[in-house]
Design a protein around this motif. Structure first.
Motif, PDB file in Angstrom:
ATOM      1  N   ALA A 149     -56.628  52.484   4.619  1.00 16.45           N
ATOM      2  CA  ALA A 149     -56.836  51.046   4.460  1.00 16.45           C
ATOM      3  C   ALA A 149     -55.513  50.298   4.311  1.00 16.45           C
ATOM      4  N   VAL A 150     -55.541  49.017   4.621  1.00 12.53           N
ATOM      5  CA  VAL A 150     -54.434  48.102   4.346  1.00 12.53           C
ATOM      6  C   VAL A 150     -54.680  47.514   2.956  1.00 12.53           C
ATOM      7  N   VAL A 151     -53.742  47.742   2.029  1.00 11.25           N
ATOM      8  CA  VAL A 151     -53.867  47.248   0.655  1.00 11.25           C
ATOM      9  C   VAL A 151     -52.708  46.296   0.392  1.00 11.25           C
ATOM     10  N   VAL A 152     -53.019  45.013   0.174  1.00  8.26           N
ATOM     11  CA  VAL A 152     -51.978  44.017  -0.052  1.00  8.26           C
ATOM     12  C   VAL A 152     -52.032  43.545  -1.499  1.00  8.26           C
ATOM     13  N   GLU A 153     -50.870  43.240  -2.055  1.00  5.40           N
ATOM     14  CA  GLU A 153     -50.764  42.743  -3.425  1.00  5.40           C
ATOM     15  C   GLU A 153     -50.727  41.223  -3.431  1.00  5.40           C
ATOM     16  N   VAL A 154     -51.431  40.645  -4.401  1.00  8.22           N
ATOM     17  CA  VAL A 154     -51.491  39.186  -4.539  1.00  8.22           C
ATOM     18  C   VAL A 154     -51.230  38.841  -6.001  1.00  8.22           C
ATOM     19  N   ASP A 155     -50.329  37.877  -6.264  1.00 10.74           N
ATOM     20  CA  ASP A 155     -50.045  37.504  -7.649  1.00 10.74           C
ATOM     21  C   ASP A 155     -50.932  36.330  -8.077  1.00 10.74           C
ATOM     22  N   PRO A 156     -50.896  35.920  -9.353  1.00  6.27           N
ATOM     23  CA  PRO A 156     -51.795  34.860  -9.833  1.00  6.27           C
ATOM     24  C   PRO A 156     -51.643  33.520  -9.126  1.00  6.27           C
ATOM     25  N   PHE A 197     -57.989  45.752   1.683  1.00  6.39           N
ATOM     26  CA  PHE A 197     -58.231  45.547   0.260  1.00  6.39           C
ATOM     27  C   PHE A 197     -57.135  44.635  -0.293  1.00  6.39           C
ATOM     28  N   ALA A 198     -57.481  43.896  -1.346  1.00  6.15           N
ATOM     29  CA  ALA A 198     -56.496  43.095  -2.078  1.00  6.15           C
ATOM     30  C   ALA A 198     -56.393  43.636  -3.494  1.00  6.15           C
ATOM     31  N   ARG A 199     -55.170  43.710  -4.003  1.00  5.18           N
ATOM     32  CA  ARG A 199     -54.931  44.153  -5.372  1.00  5.18           C
ATOM     33  C   ARG A 199     -54.244  43.023  -6.135  1.00  5.18           C
ATOM     34  N   SER A 200     -54.894  42.539  -7.180  1.00  4.64           N
ATOM     35  CA  SER A 200     -54.334  41.471  -8.007  1.00  4.64           C
ATOM     36  C   SER A 200     -53.313  42.067  -8.958  1.00  4.64           C
ATOM     37  N   VAL A 201     -52.067  41.532  -8.923  1.00  2.00           N
ATOM     38  CA  VAL A 201     -50.984  42.048  -9.772  1.00  2.00           C
ATOM     39  C   VAL A 201     -50.333  40.878 -10.504  1.00  2.00           C
ATOM     40  N   PRO A 202     -49.748  41.138 -11.693  1.00  2.00           N
ATOM     41  CA  PRO A 202     -49.082  40.050 -12.437  1.00  2.00           C
ATOM     42  C   PRO A 202     -47.897  39.467 -11.685  1.00  2.00           C
ATOM     43  N   ASP A 203     -47.147  40.327 -11.003  1.00  2.00           N
ATOM     44  CA  ASP A 203     -45.982  39.890 -10.234  1.00  2.00           C
ATOM     45  C   ASP A 203     -45.872  40.751  -8.981  1.00  2.00           C
ATOM     46  N   VAL A 204     -45.434  40.134  -7.906  1.00  2.00           N
ATOM     47  CA  VAL A 204     -45.168  40.861  -6.667  1.00  2.00           C
ATOM     48  C   VAL A 204     -43.674  41.120  -6.587  1.00  2.00           C
ATOM     49  N   ALA A 205     -43.295  42.378  -6.470  1.00  2.00           N
ATOM     50  CA  ALA A 205     -41.876  42.731  -6.366  1.00  2.00           C
ATOM     51  C   ALA A 205     -41.384  42.456  -4.943  1.00  2.00           C
ATOM     52  N   GLY A 206     -40.213  41.857  -4.851  1.00  2.00           N
ATOM     53  CA  GLY A 206     -39.617  41.639  -3.543  1.00  2.00           C
ATOM     54  C   GLY A 206     -40.103  40.367  -2.869  1.00  2.00           C
ATOM     55  N   TRP A 259     -50.464  32.770   2.320  1.00  2.00           N
ATOM     56  CA  TRP A 259     -51.475  33.186   3.300  1.00  2.00           C
ATOM     57  C   TRP A 259     -51.412  32.344   4.565  1.00  2.00           C
ATOM     58  N   ARG A 260     -50.907  31.110   4.471  1.00  2.00           N
ATOM     59  CA  ARG A 260     -50.847  30.228   5.643  1.00  2.00           C
ATOM     60  C   ARG A 260     -49.745  30.614   6.620  1.00  2.00           C
ATOM     61  N   ASP A 261     -48.791  31.428   6.156  1.00  2.00           N
ATOM     62  CA  ASP A 261     -47.608  31.720   6.965  1.00  2.00           C
ATOM     63  C   ASP A 261     -47.718  33.015   7.761  1.00  2.00           C
ATOM     64  N   THR A 262     -48.880  33.635   7.771  1.00  2.00           N
ATOM     65  CA  THR A 262     -49.021  34.920   8.430  1.00  2.00           C
ATOM     66  C   THR A 262     -49.403  34.763   9.898  1.00  2.00           C
ATOM     67  N   ASP A 263     -49.411  35.889  10.597  1.00  2.00           N
ATOM     68  CA  ASP A 263     -49.867  35.904  11.981  1.00  2.00           C
ATOM     69  C   ASP A 263     -51.371  35.675  12.033  1.00  2.00           C
ATOM     70  N   ARG A 268     -57.318  35.744  -6.924  1.00  2.00           N
ATOM     71  CA  ARG A 268     -57.061  34.727  -7.943  1.00  2.00           C
ATOM     72  C   ARG A 268     -58.278  34.547  -8.845  1.00  2.00           C
ATOM     73  N   TRP A 269     -59.471  34.655  -8.264  1.00  2.00           N
ATOM     74  CA  TRP A 269     -60.690  34.538  -9.077  1.00  2.00           C
ATOM     75  C   TRP A 269     -60.789  35.696 -10.067  1.00  2.00           C
ATOM     76  N   HIS A 270     -60.647  36.916  -9.567  1.00  2.00           N
ATOM     77  CA  HIS A 270     -60.726  38.075 -10.449  1.00  2.00           C
ATOM     78  C   HIS A 270     -59.559  38.088 -11.444  1.00  2.00           C
ATOM     79  N   GLY A 271     -58.388  37.662 -10.996  1.00  2.00           N
ATOM     80  CA  GLY A 271     -57.227  37.678 -11.879  1.00  2.00           C
ATOM     81  C   GLY A 271     -57.405  36.803 -13.109  1.00  2.00           C
ATOM     82  N   GLY A 272     -58.218  35.758 -12.979  1.00  2.00           N
ATOM     83  CA  GLY A 272     -58.496  34.891 -14.113  1.00  2.00           C
ATOM     84  C   GLY A 272     -59.466  35.474 -15.115  1.00  2.00           C
TER      85      GLY A 272
END
Length: 276
Positions: free
Chosen positions: A29-36, A72-81, A86-90, A105-109
């Motif tokens: 799977a493709v697993v991307v990290e998303v911050d708050p 999959f999306a993984r909610s993280v406190p901070d994204v390293a690097g 989301w608007r800037d992607t291909d 963002r919903w789950h992160g809250g």
């Protein structure tokens, strides 16, 4: 008018969330990290999936599949690097990232139960949450907004600048739909409240998800009764009607900065520019 009118590239897998199905989807799977704030891990302007995501966590959100590959999306406190919006992607990643940002963002809250106020936990691979107290299920809330390209009787387009925006950045009129209000009524109200414009006709064009954090933008076109503008001075501090040639010249000179290309605001502006 826009890609949002076509079928989504994301297959949301309504029946593919059993444990055995999730185990199969997790492999490869493709697993991307998303911050708050909705920033996404990226590299060179593209989403940067985790190279070794390990075991699937209970909080990992199944978004669906694109071309047979699970996202999959993984909610993280901070994204390293490096991060991206989301608007800037291909285009091929736009659908899963829009869903990923909204859900992360919903789950992160960690919203409490709307019935009893108890804590909730992720359920159904992130499609919902369940109350730890009364067992009530909760689903992501979507806040509808309207956005409208207003033209005057001379077919000039109204562009405005919000108070918090940088100089030269402009867009069309937008706002949330209020309780007990139709989308068309919201268009009339926002135009009058923000720029003092009365509309003679309003027509729906298209919509766009706007996970910032949980909106759905409903796009309209409308005609003003005249060419007058009275900005509210609070939310909107500048408003100008442009002819097509004037707007093109202002953009080329750098005097005007339009909304990003992936936004419905830009699509409505381009629609007006191309309809001579």
């Amino acid at each position: 008018m826009t890609r949002w009118q076509d079928p989504s590239a994301l297959n949301r897998l309504p029946l593919g969330r059993a444990d055995e199905a999730l185990a199969g989807l997790w492999e490869g799977a493709v697993v991307v990290e998303v911050d708050p704030d909705g920033a996404i891990a990226s590299a060179q302007g593209r989403p940067r999936p985790l190279s070794a995501p390990g075991q699937r966590q209970e909080s990992d959100i199944l978004l669906g599949t694109v071309g047979g590959v699970a996202w999959f999306a993984r909610s993280v406190p901070d994204v390293a690097g490096e991060t991206m919006s989301w608007r800037d992607t291909d285009p091929d990643a736009l659908d899963p990232l829009a869903a990923g940002v909204a859900l992360a963002r919903w789950h992160g809250g960690q919203p409490p139960c709307e019935v009893c106020g108890s804590a909730t936990r992720p359920d159904l691979a992130g499609a919902r949450r369940q109350c730890l107290g009364c067992g009530q299920f909760m689903f992501p809330r979507i806040d509808p907004c309207v956005i409208v390209a207003v033209t005057d009787p001379a077919d000039r387009l109204l562009l405005a600048r919000q108070a918090q925006w940088a100089p030269r950045r402009v867009s069309i009129i937008a706002g949330f739909i209020e309780a007990g209000e139709s989308a068309e009524q919201a268009v009339h109200r926002e135009a009058m409240e923000e720029v003092g414009v009365q509309l003679t006709r309003v027509s729906y064009v298209s919509s766009q998800p706007w996970p910032m954090p949980r909106s759905l933008m409903l796009g309209f076109e409308a005609r003003a009764t005249d060419g007058g503008i009275t900005v509210d001075g609070d939310e909107i501090v500048e408003g100008v009607y442009y002819t097509r040639s004037d707007l093109v010249a202002a953009v080329n000179s750098g005097d005007v900065i339009l909304p990003p290309g992936a936004s419905i605001a830009r699509s409505l502006i381009q629609r007006w520019l191309s309809s001579r």
